[in-house]
Design a protein around this motif. Structure first.
Motif, PDB file in Angstrom:
ATOM      1  N   ASN A 206      -0.503   4.152  -7.877  1.00  0.00           N
ATOM      2  CA  ASN A 206      -1.393   4.524  -6.778  1.00  0.00           C
ATOM      3  C   ASN A 206      -0.960   5.825  -6.122  1.00  0.00           C
ATOM      4  O   ASN A 206      -1.784   6.634  -5.693  1.00  0.00           O
TER       5      ASN A 206
ATOM      6  N   SER B   1       0.836  -1.201   0.000  1.00  0.00           N
ATOM      7  CA  SER B   1       0.000   0.000   0.000  1.00  0.00           C
ATOM      8  C   SER B   1       0.868   1.246   0.000  1.00  0.00           C
ATOM      9  O   SER B   1       2.068   1.197   0.282  1.00  0.00           O
TER      10      SER B   1
ATOM     11  N   LEU C 123      -4.075   3.958  -0.374  1.00  0.00           N
ATOM     12  CA  LEU C 123      -4.546   3.039  -1.402  1.00  0.00           C
ATOM     13  C   LEU C 123      -3.727   1.754  -1.332  1.00  0.00           C
ATOM     14  O   LEU C 123      -2.504   1.806  -1.190  1.00  0.00           O
TER      15      LEU C 123
END
Length: 403
Positions: A62, A20, A42
């Motif tokens: 991301n 992440s 995210l």
């Protein structure tokens, strides 16, 4: 590291994990605890098998999305134009990177003088330069404390040094917190050195600079976690810092107040999710809810009996990997473990560790301390609707290095 004019104002904190990425807008003001104004995160799609090479590209994608979201929301919150925020308003970007993108080592060097010598900043600088020279001349040197390069199948020349910090000073064999202006015949410095894969640093840096023109400061999670524990728990001298990520669990061993080793196991919280997904044929969100239901003891008996076996298998697999990694650290096992992770399962993971460690070499007297938002709240203010542990840790660290 920062000029006097950059202490007060807004900064960005970026967290680069292995599954992440998170971004937070923080506000620092002198004589005030740091404040997290907003934060977002995210995660990568959960695939059947983790692809390390592909994941960094996905993380950067991301990150790009996340920066747009955070900057747009921040501009509204701060009542400034998006353009001004991107080019002028943000003082610095602190980017904390976890394993497997970073490696670390400890270098220790000492000098002995015939007469008492005053410790000055110039002398400290001279000794640290000798550490670098000594290390370059003797590449296999392990130093008194030893060193560990976290192995991820890469050559060290593919890395760039992002941090060098004196983490311990000894005068005449005794640890001294503030050595300046003191005198001694024997002086010993231990320096923590962190490195990041150059290609990862370049990709992250270019992604950030495509939207923010501010200076980027890179640091490893190992040093960040160590520094804030030193700040929050000054009495803690022997412990293990455990960061449980999606795909990897990073472990940093501290002995007598000194980082002695770091390593990681390629097993994180996604191990549990994949096993539940495989058994019940559900998506990751449902799998997470199943695990929560089990740990909260809210599942029906038939379902509970079925998922219990899956959870038990996952716990055993993760704990076996954990114990193997402990063995590689080659240190006397600590009685205190600091747990850091970003997941709604933090309380349950803490209980899982406690229950498992009763039968482990760590003994039943081991203490698990969760570095959650409640524990961090006296050092960091949350003005966000979604407070996060890792962002709080990084924000406290940013405030610490500026001070």
């Amino acid at each position: 590291m920062f000029g006097q004019d950059t202490k007060e104002g807004v900064h960005l904190v970026v967290d680069i994990g292995n599954f992440s990425v998170g971004v937070a807008l923080v506000y620092l003001k002198e004589n005030h605890i740091p404040e997290i104004i907003l934060n977002r995160r995210l995660s990568l799609p959960l695939t059947e098998k983790w692809n390390k090479e592909k994941s960094i590209d996905d993380i950067c994608q991301n990150l790009q999305k996340l920066l747009k979201i955070v900057l747009k929301e921040s501009a509204k919150t701060l009542h400034v134009s998006l353009r001004k925020l991107e080019t002028k308003k943000i003082k610095n970007v602190l980017c904390i990177v976890s394993s497997p993108w970073c490696i670390s080592k400890i270098k220790t060097y000492g000098i002995k003088e015939k007469n008492q010598t005053e410790i000055t900043p110039k002398l400290i600088e001279l000794i640290t330069k000798k550490i670098n020279l000594y290390d370059s001349e003797t590449p296999n040197n392990t130093g008194k404390q030893g060193e560990n390069l976290t192995k991820i199948g890469e050559k060290e020349d593919l890395y760039k040094t992002i941090e060098k910090k004196i983490i311990q000073t000894k005068l005449n064999g005794y640890v001294v917190l503030d050595p300046i202006n003191k005198t001694a015949r024997e002086i010993e410095l231990s320096v923590f050195e962190g490195k990041i894969l150059k290609k990862v640093m370049d990709k992250i840096g270019s992604t950030i600079h495509s939207q923010v023109s501010s200076n980027i400061i890179f640091h490893s999670f190992s040093l960040t976690g160590f520094a804030i524990i030193e700040e929050m728990f000054p009495e803690a001298h022997d412990y293990l810092l455990v960061e449980v990520g999606g795909e990897i669990t990073e472990m940093t061993s501290v002995k007598d107040g000194l980082v002695t080793d770091s390593s990681y196991l390629e097993s994180g919280k996604n191990l549990f999710l994949r096993n539940v997904i495989k058994e019940f044929a559900v998506n990751p969100d449902i799998a997470l809810s199943f695990i929560k239901l089990f740990y909260e003891q809210r599942s029906e008996k038939t379902f509970n009996d079925k998922i219990k076996e899956v959870i038990k298998h996952s716990e055993t697999e993760w704990m076996n990997n954990f114990k193997k990694t402990l063995y590689t650290l080659k240190e006397k096992l600590p009685l205190r473990i600091f747990l850091a992770m970003e997941s709604p399962l933090v309380p349950f993971w803490s209980e899982f560790l406690k229950s498992q460690l009763i039968e482990s070499p760590l003994s039943k007297n081991s203490e698990i301390i969760s570095l959650n938002t409640k524990a961090l709240s006296q050092f960091c203010k949350f003005s966000t609707d979604e407070p996060e542990t890792l962002h709080a840790i990084h924000t406290i660290f940013l405030d610490k290095i500026i001070r």
